[in-house]
Design an enzyme around this catalytic site. Structure first.
Site, PDB file in Angstrom:
ATOM      1  N   GLY A 285       0.843  -1.193   0.000  1.00 19.21           N
ATOM      2  CA  GLY A 285       0.000   0.000   0.000  1.00 19.21           C
ATOM      3  C   GLY A 285       0.876   1.239   0.000  1.00 19.21           C
ATOM      4  N   MET A 287       5.122   2.744   1.563  1.00 21.24           N
ATOM      5  CA  MET A 287       6.332   2.461   2.329  1.00 21.24           C
ATOM      6  C   MET A 287       6.881   3.774   2.855  1.00 21.24           C
ATOM      7  SD  MET A 287       8.357   0.287   3.653  1.00 21.24           S
ATOM      8  CE  MET A 287       9.689   0.822   4.720  1.00 21.24           C
ATOM      9  N   HIS A 320      -1.295   6.243   7.818  1.00 21.80           N
ATOM     10  CA  HIS A 320      -0.437   5.155   8.297  1.00 21.80           C
ATOM     11  C   HIS A 320       1.034   5.459   8.003  1.00 21.80           C
ATOM     12  CE1 HIS A 320       0.510   0.704   8.796  1.00 21.80           C
ATOM     13  NE2 HIS A 320       1.546   1.110   8.072  1.00 21.80           N
ATOM     14  N   GLU A 321       1.330   5.770   6.752  1.00 20.57           N
ATOM     15  CA  GLU A 321       2.738   5.994   6.390  1.00 20.57           C
ATOM     16  C   GLU A 321       3.276   7.255   7.072  1.00 20.57           C
ATOM     17  OE1 GLU A 321       4.050   3.512   5.133  1.00 20.57           O
ATOM     18  OE2 GLU A 321       2.267   2.521   4.306  1.00 20.57           O
ATOM     19  N   HIS A 324       4.228   6.627  10.600  1.00 18.08           N
ATOM     20  CA  HIS A 324       5.510   5.904  10.674  1.00 18.08           C
ATOM     21  C   HIS A 324       6.713   6.837  10.856  1.00 18.08           C
ATOM     22  CE1 HIS A 324       4.960   1.679  10.252  1.00 18.08           C
ATOM     23  NE2 HIS A 324       4.411   1.706   9.057  1.00 18.08           N
ATOM     24  N   GLU A 343       4.230  -1.181  12.963  1.00 21.51           N
ATOM     25  CA  GLU A 343       2.985  -1.337  12.202  1.00 21.51           C
ATOM     26  C   GLU A 343       1.760  -1.073  13.080  1.00 21.51           C
ATOM     27  OE1 GLU A 343       3.129  -1.179   9.169  1.00 21.51           O
ATOM     28  OE2 GLU A 343       5.277  -1.543   9.117  1.00 21.51           O
TER      29      GLU A 343
HETATM   30 ZN   LIG Z   1       3.445   0.287   7.866  1.00 24.65          ZN
END
Ligand SMILES: [Zn+2]
Length: 880
Positions: A285, A287, A320-321, A324, A343
């Protein structure tokens, strides 16, 4: 500031292992990055800097050459050579010099061994000229991108490839003229030289090797300033509608995500730049390369036909990314056994960010004045429903199988890190963290996370480090909690027994045990609903003991039915109350909350799979009935998924043909009843997933041919491509002409290339398909993993299963090679795409025989096989 933390708990065991290559002239360490080697290097190395230059030729078949100047400070290394990781052929190293002196190349087991005599305590400089390996380069005719997670930096250039040896990078690229580039550091300048251009980047932030990255190619770009921060976005999308509808939303969501993360963590964005790129057919999806995030293009560029699920998916992916950057990039796991930590917090934060979206309260999708979907807010702010549909079924799909594994797994060698990834890491962990947050309290939980980020910021940390930080803020025994939720596999079965006297509840008792029969307790909080004709009583259950007597229920009237897990937050399989089925079929469930209905649907399905109280045909009947009565899109989606799964996997073969026209009709009828365009689209898709009756096929052919969808349904180019494929799979008359015309309708180069690649997998000629499948034995033919997975989906479609079952032995035989050569999700997806819809006894026997014939098989891969074959094994029980 760096914190290279030594793992004290490993103690003397390590020293023993290390002596193997602590001796002069001793054997090289084994291939990959063994844990002991990583520990040793973490203790003796610091201040690592890579100066890298890669030459990217226009012809993707020509080698990429590179030069590297590696600087590091060495502590006491003893007599042993220092292994530098480089997974390449020995001739890939063209020259080597250490501290200015040319050195012979000693290359063993994927390590370039730097002789002890050439090194010195203190600063060292190693210069290497080499040919870069292709596996992590993702070379296409017009673009290249690196993807080095988890241990692929070592295929690209010689390095110390482990997450706790963070380094700074200074990169130079030469690339064909007209290409654009992006990396972790800002671009300093570029110099044209005829057909090529030389790009120099500044010094990067300190990053683990798996986060180093560059992208180069023909891309369009958009620059924006969001909250005072410049951002650049590279993409290859050419469709003007998708661009117009997507770019604003993408920047807006990125801005919101950054703001939320800063506020929640109390730490400003920790890196010097923030750019991102959309890559066609990206294998994940996204990185999280710091400052240069990669996304799958099709997940970002949505058109006016986007469903709520797609809009939520995009928002979640971007969030999400971005999350991170703090969890993973700023504080990084010390070893990949804790990859789940980054994650879980990326997902956990993404859920909070999506919830936090401004305009959230307005409900429904954001739309432009012409009604086009622009972004997403939760319908009615229904965050719980979104969380439930995002994570539970996906987590159960592994945790209910014989291949279930704990969240935290052992990892002896980094080369096996890819096998840790999967639904447990991505979907069970958010559920577990949310339960922990609920049990600890949101503020205490956030404060623990803040401590953790503050103390380990810029460095590395382990899960026990985080547990220690959280334990400071709670009285809950986190060690016991950890043992079952994080270090244990599987889920509980929660049973309910009641007693009614004179129309009133005299006792209501919940008991918990492992679904495998074990006497384990998963401490958790969820709610139970007592349903009455015109009201619902909701009671909270703190299920932290094996047996809970629900005192609050005693004395209440006997309800129409009891819904266990009414808030959808409990984890496990719950006893079902048969009376709830009747209420759903009578459509007396109007007062249930959406999340109660959705949790009930999911629980029905789990019990059906367990052959407990509800058969596939009975559940199909419920799902069919609910199609035109379920008002929530996300819940409707659950029903449609179940319908599709039961229809293709769990019905006796003879039932399929007779039921197909009825199901098609149900979907078509519901399509005219539901209000929203998104729901219409979902029902339309479900209809085309069945598509067995000649009448339905003719209808879809006409829609495809005239590009005239039913009122309210918006179809994109991808949708029409899907229809063409669906017709081909059903051998629709003259389907080759359909495929050909579809090709002429696709104008985007990347999408056309993909479509042409898929043609043999769609052929009605078995020999053509056989030849295509045989090519997949070669790792090179599997490089475009997203394409391979689509092709496998067609090859193994249930309608073709009889002819394709013969591919299954090779599918398993090649698996180890697929793990060695493919990206992290590929082994799992390869198995799912291949075995996902088989139901024959012979296919089940084949899997069992394979496992019997390979008793010493890699346990992580074996678990993936058992996960992928779980439905197959259940079909044996449920359909016979
Ligand atoms: Zn991830």
């Amino acid at each position: 500031m760096s914190k290279l933390r030594t793992a004290a708990f490993l103690g003397s065991f390590l020293l023993l292992v290390l002596t193997g290559f602590g001796q002069s002239g001793a054997a090289a360490p084994p291939s990959g990055v063994p844990f002991a080697l990583a520990r040793h290097r973490a203790q003796v190395l610091k201040a690592i800097q890579y100066e890298l230059c890669f030459h990217l030729p226009a012809d993707k078949e020509k080698p990429v050459s590179g030069e590297e100047i590696l600087r590091f400070t060495l502590g006491a290394n003893g007599e042993s050579p220092l292994p530098l990781d480089f997974k390449a052929a020995s001739e890939a190293v063209r020259s080597l010099s250490i501290n200015g002196v040319p050195s012979p190349v000693r290359f063993e087991n994927e390590h370039l061994l730097l002789p002890a005599a050439a090194l010195r305590a203190g600063t060292n400089t190693v210069e290497v000229a080499f040919i870069a390996g292709n596996p992590a380069l993702n070379r296409n005719s017009e673009f290249v991108y690196t993807l080095l997670v988890p241990d692929r930096a070592r295929t690209l250039f010689p390095c110390f490839d482990q997450p706790d040896l963070k380094a700074v990078y200074r990169l130079t690229l030469t690339a064909p003229a007209g290409w654009k580039v992006m990396s972790n550091a800002p671009l300093l300048d570029s110099t044209s030289d005829g057909d090529s251009c030389r790009f120099r980047f500044g010094l990067s932030d300190r990053l683990s090797t798996y986060l180093f990255s560059f992208v180069a190619g023909r891309f369009a770009s958009t620059d924006r300033i969001v909250d005072g921060r410049p951002m650049r976005f590279l993409y290859r999308e050419t469709d003007s509608t998708r661009l117009r509808l997507s770019i604003d939303s993408i920047f807006r969501i990125e801005g919101q995500a950054l703001r939320f993360m800063r506020d929640y963590t109390g730490i400003d964005y920790p890196f010097r730049k923030f750019d991102f790129v959309a890559i066609p057919d990206f294998q994940f999806g996204g990185m999280e390369h710091a400052g240069a995030i990669q996304y799958k293009a099709s997940s970002l560029f949505l058109d006016s036909g986007a469903t709520l699920e797609q809009l939520i998916g995009r928002s979640n992916l971007l969030s999400h990314e971005t999350a991170h950057m703090w969890f993973g990039d700023w504080v990084t796991m010390a070893w990949f056994n804790d990859v789940w930590m980054k994650e879980v917090f990326a997902n956990f934060m993404a859920d909070k960010i999506t919830e936090y979206h401004e305009g959230y309260e307005r409900g429904g999708a954001w739309r432009s004045s012409s009604g086009e979907a622009l972004g997403v807010t939760m319908p009615g702010g229904n965050y719980d429903l979104k969380f439930l549909t995002d994570h539970y079924s996906a987590a159960y799909s592994v945790d209910r199988t014989a291949g279930a594994h704990p969240i935290r797994q052992q990892l002896d060698n980094l080369q096996e890190a890819g096998s840790l990834y999967g639904n447990i890491i991505y979907h069970k962990t958010p559920i577990v963290m949310r339960q922990l947050e609920r049990v600890m309290g949101t503020d205490a939980f956030r404060d623990g996370l803040r401590d953790y980020l503050k103390i380990y910021g810029g460095g590395n940390a382990t899960w026990p480090d985080l547990i220690r930080m959280l334990q400071r803020h709670t009285k809950l025994d986190l060690a016991a909690w950890n043992a079952v939720w994080v270090n244990g596999a599987g889920r509980p079965f929660i049973d309910l027994k009641g007693k009614v006297e004179k129309g009133r509840i005299a006792d209501l008792t919940l008991t918990q045990r492992g679904e495998d029969g074990s006497a384990r307790i998963w401490p958790q909080v969820f709610s139970v609903a007592l349903v009455y004709p015109h009201r619902i009583d909701t009671l909270t259950v703190r299920m932290i003991t094996p047996v809970v007597h629900l005192r609050a229920a005693i004395g209440r009237e006997d309800p129409q039915c009891i819904l266990l897990n009414a808030d959808g937050q409990g984890y496990g399989r719950f006893e079902l109350d048969g009376r709830s089925v009747k209420l759903l079929l009578q459509d007396s469930a109007k007062e249930w909350s959406a999340v109660s209905r959705a949790a009930t649907y999911i629980n029905f399905y789990e019990n059906m799979l367990a052959a407990h109280k509800i058969s596939p045909l009975r559940l199909l009947e419920i799902d069919r009935h609910r199609l035109s009565h379920e008002p929530e899109e996300l819940a409707l989606n659950i029903l449609l998924d179940q319908l599709n799964s039961i229809f293709w996997r769990f019905l006796p073969a003879e039932a399929r043909d007779s039921l197909a026209p009825l199901l098609e009709n149900d979907c078509w009828q519901a399509l005219s009843v539901v209000r929203s365009d998104n729901e219409k689209k979902l029902l339309f898709r479900a209809y085309t997933n069945i598509l067995l009756s000649p009448a339905a096929q003719q209808r879809i052919y006409a829609i495809w041919k005239d590009r005239q969808p039913p009122p309210g349904v918006k179809l994109s180019e991808d949708d029409y491509t899907g229809l063409a494929a669906a017709l081909a799979l059903r051998n629709y008359p003259d389907y080759p002409a359909i495929l050909e015309e579809q090709a002429s309708r696709i104008h985007n180069k990347d999408r056309l290339e993909r479509w042409l690649y898929l043609q043999p997998a769609l052929s009605a000629d078995v020999a053509v398909r056989d030849r295509f499948f045989a090519t997949l034995q070669d790792a090179k033919a599997r490089r475009k993993e997203a394409w391979v997975l689509s092709a496998l989906g067609y090859l193994h479609h249930p309608l073709r299963a009889a002819a394709s079952e013969k591919y299954l032995p090779a599918t398993l035989d090649w698996l180890e090679d697929i793990q060695r050569t493919g990206d992290v999700f590929f082994p799992q997806s390869w198995l799912q795409a291949s075995f996902g819809y088989y139901r024959s006894a012979s296919a089940a026997a084949l899997v069992r025989d394979f496992l019997k014939a390979h008793p010493g098989y890699n346990p992580k891969l074996k678990a993936k096989i058992l996960q992928a074959a779980d439905n197959l094994f259940r079909a044996e029980v449920l359909t016979h």
